[in-house]
Design an enzyme around this catalytic site. Structure first.
Site, PDB file in Angstrom:
ATOM      1  N   GLU A  71       0.820  -1.124   0.130  1.00  0.00           N
ATOM      2  CA  GLU A  71       0.263  -0.185  -0.036  1.00  0.00           C
ATOM      3  C   GLU A  71       0.753   1.147  -0.137  1.00  0.00           C
ATOM      4  OE1 GLU A  71      -3.520   1.804   2.946  1.00  0.00           O
ATOM      5  OE2 GLU A  71      -3.394  -0.369   2.714  1.00  0.00           O
ATOM      6  N   ASP A 131       0.033   5.489   0.375  1.00  0.00           N
ATOM      7  CA  ASP A 131      -1.205   6.315   0.621  1.00  0.00           C
ATOM      8  C   ASP A 131      -0.600   7.866   0.737  1.00  0.00           C
ATOM      9  OD1 ASP A 131      -3.406   4.219   1.974  1.00  0.00           O
ATOM     10  OD2 ASP A 131      -1.275   3.832   2.780  1.00  0.00           O
ATOM     11  N   GLU A 169      -3.328  10.121   2.938  1.00  0.00           N
ATOM     12  CA  GLU A 169      -4.599  10.297   3.665  1.00  0.00           C
ATOM     13  C   GLU A 169      -4.713  11.796   4.145  1.00  0.00           C
ATOM     14  OE1 GLU A 169      -5.128   5.702   5.460  1.00  0.00           O
ATOM     15  OE2 GLU A 169      -3.742   7.130   6.502  1.00  0.00           O
TER      16      GLU A 169
END
Length: 334
Positions: free
Chosen positions: A110, A112, A114
């Site tokens: 993953e 990200d 955010e």
């Protein structure tokens, strides 16, 4: 005098940031939603413009929403211009990320961006994550303040992912680079991933460690996306020679000295946490971390910055209290 000097240097830095953004402007093709994406969840909370160039994601008291790329990618450059929900959005998480969690449940990779919700009138915070092979128990997180209000206008957020390094960009300015180190092993993301964009209720942790929950009296919360970019080798491709060459020679893949200088300035002023200096969680540092003894002195042992320049200048008398340890964290005032 202090406030005037502070405002002057703040304006200089923001002007410099946008100057470098114009220098680093990347020539990448954008696509319509139907040419590369599919709805993920949220039904009517996901709205696509008639020309397919704009997508809005809504969170209300019933559900959030999200979309996903139609194909997984071995690597690539992934980008979108995003405008975040206006007003009080504490607890609301908007995420723009790569993942294969739906395919590899316990060994997923993953990458990200955010956005961790916002209390009205406070600075926005953003977090970047790097996880490989299910390494969320020793995740490589960093957090930053933003030098602008991301709910007032669109700003571009981009992720470059190759076999050798990962770069996170904001408005074409690099804010983080992770260079693959041999010691990372499977912690470096290496399996094909999809691109996601979602909005959801993160009350349990998003804003000041869950202190401020989502208040649905301010809903609906709407995040808007445009300038969608998917560049890379699709997992279904039989030959990646062409896409790999395009990626290797693209300007966004080459970290020049001006880019590295811009990244260093951004991190000095806006990074509020880095896992590389968090010796409380990780007494043994990560192999890809480059330690600078002078820089190390500007971070507490738990990885948070001692010196942060906020987007909005404040008087010298105001101090920020560390929420978990009741420790005053000083702020640099220019």
């Amino acid at each position: 005098m202090v406030m005037g000097t502070s405002m002057f240097f703040l304006r200089i830095f923001i002007a410099t940031t946008f100057f470098f953004a114009s220098i680093f402007a990347f020539d990448v093709p954008t696509i319509a939603f139907e040419d590369g994406f599919s709805k993920l969840f949220g039904d009517d909370n996901l709205v696509i413009s008639p020309d397919g160039k704009n997508v809005s994601l809504t969170l209300n008291r019933y559900t959030g929403s999200g979309f996903i790329s139609s194909e997984a990618y071995h690597n690539g450059f992934f980008s979108a211009s995003i405008k975040l929900p206006k007003g009080h959005s504490a607890g609301v998480v908007v995420a723009f990320y790569l993942s294969n969690g739906d395919v590899y449940d316990k060994t997923h990779d993953e990458l990200d961006f955010e956005f961790l919700g916002n209390r009205r009138g406070r600075e926005w915070r953003i977090q970047t994550n790097v996880y490989g092979n299910g390494s969320t128990d020793h995740g490589r997180e960093e957090r930053y303040l933003l030098p602008f209000d991301p709910s007032e206008a669109f700003h571009q957020y981009s992720i470059l992912w190759t076999a050798n390094h990962i770069i996170f960009y904001i408005d074409n300015v690099p804010i983080r680079e992770v260079i693959r180190a041999e010691g990372m092993g499977l912690d470096y993301p290496s399996k094909p991933m999809y691109l996601y964009a979602t909005i959801w209720d993160g009350s349990a942790w998003a804003t000041e460690n869950g202190k401020y929950k989502v208040s649905y009296k301010y809903s609906p919360f709407i995040a808007e996306f445009t300038d969608l970019v998917l560049v890379g080798c699709q997992a279904s491709a039989t030959d990646c020679t062409g896409p790999d060459f395009e990626l290797a020679t693209a300007d966004y893949n080459i970290m020049t000295l001006p880019k590295r200088s811009a990244m260093r300035r951004y991190r000095e002023r806006y990074m509020t946490y880095t896992v590389c200096y968090d010796i409380i969680r990780y007494p043994t540092t990560f192999p890809e971390c480059e330690h600078d003894s002078a820089e190390r002195q500007t971070f507490w042992d738990w990885g948070e910055s001692k010196i942060v320049m906020p987007p909005k200048p404040r008087s010298r008398s105001k101090r920020r209290v560390h929420p978990a340890r009741n420790v005053y964290v000083g702020q640099r005032v220019f």
